[in-house]
Motif scaffolding. Structure first.
Motif, PDB file in Angstrom:
ATOM      1  N   GLY A  88     -14.445  22.779  21.312  1.00 41.03           N
ATOM      2  CA  GLY A  88     -13.475  21.666  21.458  1.00 41.03           C
ATOM      3  C   GLY A  88     -14.177  20.629  22.212  1.00 41.03           C
ATOM      4  N   TYR A  89     -15.080  21.092  23.282  1.00 33.96           N
ATOM      5  CA  TYR A  89     -15.728  20.031  24.245  1.00 33.96           C
ATOM      6  C   TYR A  89     -16.425  19.263  23.505  1.00 33.96           C
ATOM      7  N   ILE A  90     -17.472  19.603  22.391  1.00 34.62           N
ATOM      8  CA  ILE A  90     -18.496  18.975  21.966  1.00 34.62           C
ATOM      9  C   ILE A  90     -17.809  17.848  20.691  1.00 34.62           C
ATOM     10  N   LEU A  91     -16.787  18.463  20.038  1.00 35.17           N
ATOM     11  CA  LEU A  91     -16.593  17.710  18.924  1.00 35.17           C
ATOM     12  C   LEU A  91     -15.084  16.752  19.491  1.00 35.17           C
ATOM     13  N   PHE A  92     -14.296  17.235  20.335  1.00 36.21           N
ATOM     14  CA  PHE A  92     -13.167  16.476  20.733  1.00 36.21           C
ATOM     15  C   PHE A  92     -13.129  16.158  22.213  1.00 36.21           C
ATOM     16  N   ASN A  93     -14.057  16.628  22.870  1.00 34.23           N
ATOM     17  CA  ASN A  93     -14.087  16.167  24.562  1.00 34.23           C
ATOM     18  C   ASN A  93     -12.683  16.922  25.124  1.00 34.23           C
ATOM     19  N   ASN A  94     -12.405  18.120  24.838  1.00 33.80           N
ATOM     20  CA  ASN A  94     -11.446  18.712  25.366  1.00 33.80           C
ATOM     21  C   ASN A  94     -12.172  19.689  26.263  1.00 33.80           C
ATOM     22  N   THR A  95     -11.545  19.482  27.647  1.00 31.08           N
ATOM     23  CA  THR A  95     -12.049  20.368  28.605  1.00 31.08           C
ATOM     24  C   THR A  95     -10.857  20.944  29.154  1.00 31.08           C
ATOM     25  N   PRO A  96     -10.833  22.458  29.362  1.00 31.06           N
ATOM     26  CA  PRO A  96      -9.851  23.332  29.724  1.00 31.06           C
ATOM     27  C   PRO A  96      -9.309  23.108  30.904  1.00 31.06           C
ATOM     28  N   THR A  97      -7.995  23.102  31.321  1.00 28.48           N
ATOM     29  CA  THR A  97      -7.711  23.048  32.978  1.00 28.48           C
ATOM     30  C   THR A  97      -7.805  24.172  33.493  1.00 28.48           C
ATOM     31  N   GLN A  98      -7.718  24.169  35.008  1.00 27.46           N
ATOM     32  CA  GLN A  98      -7.889  25.289  35.480  1.00 27.46           C
ATOM     33  C   GLN A  98      -7.239  26.140  35.598  1.00 27.46           C
ATOM     34  N   ARG A  99      -5.708  25.920  35.155  1.00 30.30           N
ATOM     35  CA  ARG A  99      -4.768  26.666  34.826  1.00 30.30           C
ATOM     36  C   ARG A  99      -5.002  27.530  33.370  1.00 30.30           C
ATOM     37  N   THR A 100      -5.291  26.740  32.353  1.00 31.63           N
ATOM     38  CA  THR A 100      -5.672  27.339  31.449  1.00 31.63           C
ATOM     39  C   THR A 100      -6.817  28.601  31.400  1.00 31.63           C
ATOM     40  N   LEU A 101      -7.811  28.167  32.190  1.00 32.09           N
ATOM     41  CA  LEU A 101      -8.888  29.136  32.330  1.00 32.09           C
ATOM     42  C   LEU A 101      -8.360  30.469  32.898  1.00 32.09           C
ATOM     43  N   ILE A 102      -7.529  30.203  33.880  1.00 32.00           N
ATOM     44  CA  ILE A 102      -6.797  31.451  34.708  1.00 32.00           C
ATOM     45  C   ILE A 102      -5.897  32.251  33.655  1.00 32.00           C
ATOM     46  N   GLY A 103      -5.302  31.603  32.898  1.00 31.86           N
ATOM     47  CA  GLY A 103      -4.389  32.182  31.657  1.00 31.86           C
ATOM     48  C   GLY A 103      -5.156  32.926  30.804  1.00 31.86           C
ATOM     49  N   VAL A 104      -6.357  32.133  30.372  1.00 27.73           N
ATOM     50  CA  VAL A 104      -7.252  33.018  29.435  1.00 27.73           C
ATOM     51  C   VAL A 104      -7.867  34.276  29.962  1.00 27.73           C
ATOM     52  N   ALA A 105      -8.379  33.961  31.371  1.00 29.71           N
ATOM     53  CA  ALA A 105      -8.860  35.121  31.757  1.00 29.71           C
ATOM     54  C   ALA A 105      -7.759  36.440  32.045  1.00 29.71           C
ATOM     55  N   ILE A 106      -6.599  36.063  32.463  1.00 29.02           N
ATOM     56  CA  ILE A 106      -5.784  37.089  32.396  1.00 29.02           C
ATOM     57  C   ILE A 106      -5.250  37.762  31.156  1.00 29.02           C
ATOM     58  N   ILE A 107      -5.113  36.942  29.878  1.00 27.33           N
ATOM     59  CA  ILE A 107      -5.071  37.424  28.730  1.00 27.33           C
ATOM     60  C   ILE A 107      -6.323  38.235  28.093  1.00 27.33           C
ATOM     61  N   ILE A 108      -7.399  37.778  28.462  1.00 25.78           N
ATOM     62  CA  ILE A 108      -8.606  38.713  28.212  1.00 25.78           C
ATOM     63  C   ILE A 108      -8.593  39.944  29.047  1.00 25.78           C
ATOM     64  N   GLY A 109      -8.492  39.928  30.120  1.00 24.56           N
ATOM     65  CA  GLY A 109      -8.643  41.113  31.015  1.00 24.56           C
ATOM     66  C   GLY A 109      -7.421  42.026  30.512  1.00 24.56           C
ATOM     67  N   ALA A 110      -6.240  41.792  30.338  1.00 23.88           N
ATOM     68  CA  ALA A 110      -5.228  42.466  29.859  1.00 23.88           C
ATOM     69  C   ALA A 110      -5.336  43.127  28.637  1.00 23.88           C
ATOM     70  N   GLY A 111      -6.216  42.324  27.566  1.00 18.89           N
ATOM     71  CA  GLY A 111      -6.514  42.834  26.303  1.00 18.89           C
ATOM     72  C   GLY A 111      -7.535  43.819  26.425  1.00 18.89           C
ATOM     73  N   LEU A 112      -8.582  43.614  27.252  1.00 19.04           N
ATOM     74  CA  LEU A 112      -9.614  44.727  27.581  1.00 19.04           C
ATOM     75  C   LEU A 112      -8.933  46.000  27.901  1.00 19.04           C
ATOM     76  N   TYR A 113      -8.020  45.660  28.796  1.00 15.52           N
ATOM     77  CA  TYR A 113      -7.605  47.103  29.437  1.00 15.52           C
ATOM     78  C   TYR A 113      -6.828  48.037  28.634  1.00 15.52           C
ATOM     79  N   ILE A 114      -5.931  47.081  27.554  1.00 16.07           N
ATOM     80  CA  ILE A 114      -5.245  47.818  26.689  1.00 16.07           C
ATOM     81  C   ILE A 114      -6.222  48.553  25.605  1.00 16.07           C
TER      82      ILE A 114
END
Length: 315
Positions: free
Chosen positions: A271-297
């Protein structure tokens, strides 16, 4: 399990997720020049040809008969419309956000497993599921005074996909993986043709919203430009499936499934290379929580020796 197979399996799953991120990027790149189900049809047709060619070259028998006709039909419908939601979301959402929300699927799978597979889910995994949905909430960043419900499309994809995968847990007992893939491809072609018959002339394309234009746009308006991308997309999707299924066949699912989350990382990079999309800090926090919860499950599933979602490829 030999260390060599473990490393090879991890490499294959990383390559598979990378190819999926490229496929998603191509959809995002050409959605203004093709109709959704024209794209779905072309991509699936190419993938089906390549799959049949692979089965012929490897001298494997092509089996179309299913032992679960009604469940198979329902699984095909859920899978088809699930990824329709996902592709639609790419018209207005970054690759990273869409894929992060898609990875809410393990939470839905766990819930569905308690209902239909009679799996026991304890308080710790229920807590992880709730935490995972908190991550989804953070990524969505909803404004309830003017909430755009279209943002829920990747979550709808995750739900449909989870239903499809829950059914797969049942049908895999007698139907092999290639039979089930062919069913998905044939079903997608048939449903796409139905959409072409009723909407293919663009008779319902009276919308200003890009997402709805994508759904109802006339087919074949720019084939010389769009179809080379669609063919490449079908090839890339096939290679992605090949790498993913190869990873699951040569290495333990308990190892390779962890690396499916690399799709989010690949999506951020693409997304960054092709569309110049940079995730917001809020998005990165949400992503970290989703991944963490998924790994715990995932870890709880293995601790309890319950195979709910981790032994099945994510796409």
């Amino acid at each position: 399990m030999p260390t060599q197979n473990k490393v090879k399996g991890i490499l294959f799953i990383l390559l598979g997720m990378a190819f999926f991120s490229i496929q998603d990027a191509l959809i995002k790149f050409i959605y203004e020049d093709a109709a959704l189900y024209e794209l779905y049809f072309g991509r699936t047709f190419v993938a089906l040809i390549l799959l049949v060619a692979y089965l012929k070259l490897s001298k494997q028998k092509i089996i179309l008969k299913t032992h679960y006709p009604l469940l198979t039909i329902f699984r095909v419908i859920c899978f088809f419309f699930g990824f329709s939601f996902f592709y639609i979301s790419l018209t207005y959402m970054s690759l990273a956000e869409a894929n992060a929300l898609f990875f809410s699927s393990p939470f839905f799978v766990s819930i569905l497993a308690t209902i239909f597979l009679k799996e026991k889910v304890g308080i710790r995994r229920w807590s992880a599921i709730l935490l995972g949905f908190l991550g989804v909430y953070i990524v969505l960043n909803p404004n309830f005074n003017d909430f755009d419900y279209m943002k829920l499309a990747p979550v709808a994809c995750a739900l449909c996909y989870s239903i499809s995968m829950t059914i797969t847990k049942i049908t895999s007992e007698k139907d092999n993986v290639y039979t089930q893939m062919i069913h998905l491809y044939l079903g997608a072609l048939l449903i796409s043709i139905v959409f072409f018959i009723f909407t293919g002339q663009g008779q319902f394309d009276n919308f200003s919203d890009p997402a709805f234009q994508f759904i109802f746009r006339e087919w074949f308006t720019n084939p010389s430009y769009a179809w080379p991308f669609i063919v490449v997309m079908g090839c890339i999707g096939t290679f992605a499936f090949y790498f993913v299924f190869s990873a699951y066949s040569i290495a333990s699912p308990s190892v390779v499934s962890l690396y499916e989350y690399s799709l989010i990382i690949w999506s951020i990079l693409t997304g960054y290379i092709l569309f110049n999309n940079t995730p917001t800090q809020r998005t990165l926090i949400g992503v970290a929580i989703i991944i963490g919860a998924g790994l715990y499950i995932y870890l709880r599933e293995k601790t309890k020796d319950q195979l709910i979602a981790t032994d099945i490829p994510s796409r």
